[in-house]
Enzyme design. Structure first.
Site, PDB file in Angstrom:
ATOM      1  CE1 TYR A 243      36.944  39.778  45.696  1.00 54.52           C
ATOM      2  CE2 TYR A 243      36.590  38.794  47.840  1.00 54.52           C
ATOM      3  CZ  TYR A 243      36.507  38.723  46.472  1.00 54.52           C
ATOM      4  OH  TYR A 243      35.960  37.626  45.874  1.00 54.52           O
TER       5      TYR A 243
ATOM      6  CG  PHE B 160      38.173  41.514  38.186  1.00 54.30           C
ATOM      7  CD1 PHE B 160      38.510  40.601  39.175  1.00 54.30           C
ATOM      8  CD2 PHE B 160      38.986  42.619  38.000  1.00 54.30           C
ATOM      9  CE1 PHE B 160      39.625  40.783  39.960  1.00 54.30           C
ATOM     10  CE2 PHE B 160      40.112  42.810  38.781  1.00 54.30           C
ATOM     11  CZ  PHE B 160      40.432  41.891  39.769  1.00 54.30           C
ATOM     12  CG  ASP B 161      35.561  38.114  42.585  1.00 56.23           C
ATOM     13  OD1 ASP B 161      34.342  37.960  42.799  1.00 56.23           O
ATOM     14  OD2 ASP B 161      36.430  37.373  43.076  1.00 56.23           O
TER      15      ASP B 161
ATOM     16  CB  ILE C 247      46.981  37.021  43.228  1.00 53.23           C
ATOM     17  CG1 ILE C 247      46.282  38.181  43.934  1.00 53.23           C
ATOM     18  CG2 ILE C 247      46.112  36.391  42.139  1.00 53.23           C
ATOM     19  CD1 ILE C 247      45.953  39.365  43.030  1.00 53.23           C
TER      20      ILE C 247
ATOM     21  CE1 TYR D  68      44.113  35.311  39.305  1.00 50.65           C
ATOM     22  CE2 TYR D  68      43.592  37.651  39.298  1.00 50.65           C
ATOM     23  CZ  TYR D  68      43.433  36.393  39.834  1.00 50.65           C
ATOM     24  OH  TYR D  68      42.595  36.204  40.896  1.00 50.65           O
TER      25      TYR D  68
ATOM     26  CG  PHE E  69      42.170  43.467  44.743  1.00 48.60           C
ATOM     27  CD1 PHE E  69      41.028  42.678  44.767  1.00 48.60           C
ATOM     28  CD2 PHE E  69      43.196  43.123  43.899  1.00 48.60           C
ATOM     29  CE1 PHE E  69      40.912  41.560  43.960  1.00 48.60           C
ATOM     30  CE2 PHE E  69      43.111  42.007  43.095  1.00 48.60           C
ATOM     31  CZ  PHE E  69      41.963  41.214  43.124  1.00 48.60           C
TER      32      PHE E  69
END
Length: 182
Positions: free
Chosen positions: A84, A94-95, A127, A153, A169
């Protein structure tokens, strides 16, 4: 001076009026704004997608870039592995589970292992948007999931993710091991 005092006297009244808007009404407004942002993103989506799937009632949209005809959808308690990359709508990463993407975006950490993320669908602490999106995918499929903030979030945000952020994502479901009764 008197004019300023009048404005200061009106401030409590304004605060009371603004507090009359319920949290549910605020969530509805934010949700609608998220849906509008998602629609704009889709209109400007940089890649060709083969299939679009909207998860009814959630606002979550999947844009499939690779589709697998055979196989089963991921189901509750299946063990999944997924590569991902998580981004904000503006493309800020961010990730990621992908080392090169981490390096390219200044997120690389030597203390982290870069490999597909393993989770048990519906059980692992991810999530809600991930659970919903992955439950619509088959092993070998790739999709971009657009997740309203409520299923991400929310109003809290997390780390570098601001509150009320729609999440993007890129998901690659590399493995789906169906649940086996013990």
């Amino acid at each position: 001076m008197i004019r300023n005092i009048k404005y200061l006297a009106l401030m409590p009244l304004l605060a009371v009026l603004l507090s009359c808007v319920s949290e549910e009404e605020n969530l509805d407004v934010i949700f609608q704004e998220d849906l509008d942002k998602i629609e704009t993103y889709i209109q400007n989506f940089p890649d060709e997608y083969m299939k679009k799937e909207e998860i009814e009632g959630t606002g979550i949209v999947l844009l499939f870039t690779e589709v697998v005809e055979e196989g089963e959808l991921a189901a509750y308690a299946d063990t999944l592995a997924v590569d991902y990359t998580g981004m904000l709508l503006d493309g800020t990463v961010f990730d990621t589970s992908i080392e090169q993407t981490a390096r390219d975006n200044g997120l690389y950490s030597e203390s982290r292992t870069y490999e597909p993320y393993k989770l048990v669908l519906g059980v692992s602490g991810v999530i809600q948007g991930w659970t919903a999106a992955l439950s619509r995918m088959k092993e070998g499929e790739k999709a971009t999931a657009l997740i309203p903030s409520y299923y991400g979030y929310g109003s809290q945000g997390a780390g570098s993710i601001p509150p009320n952020s729609v999440l993007v994502f890129e998901l690659d479901l590399t493995e789906n091991r169906p649940y086996q009764e013990p």
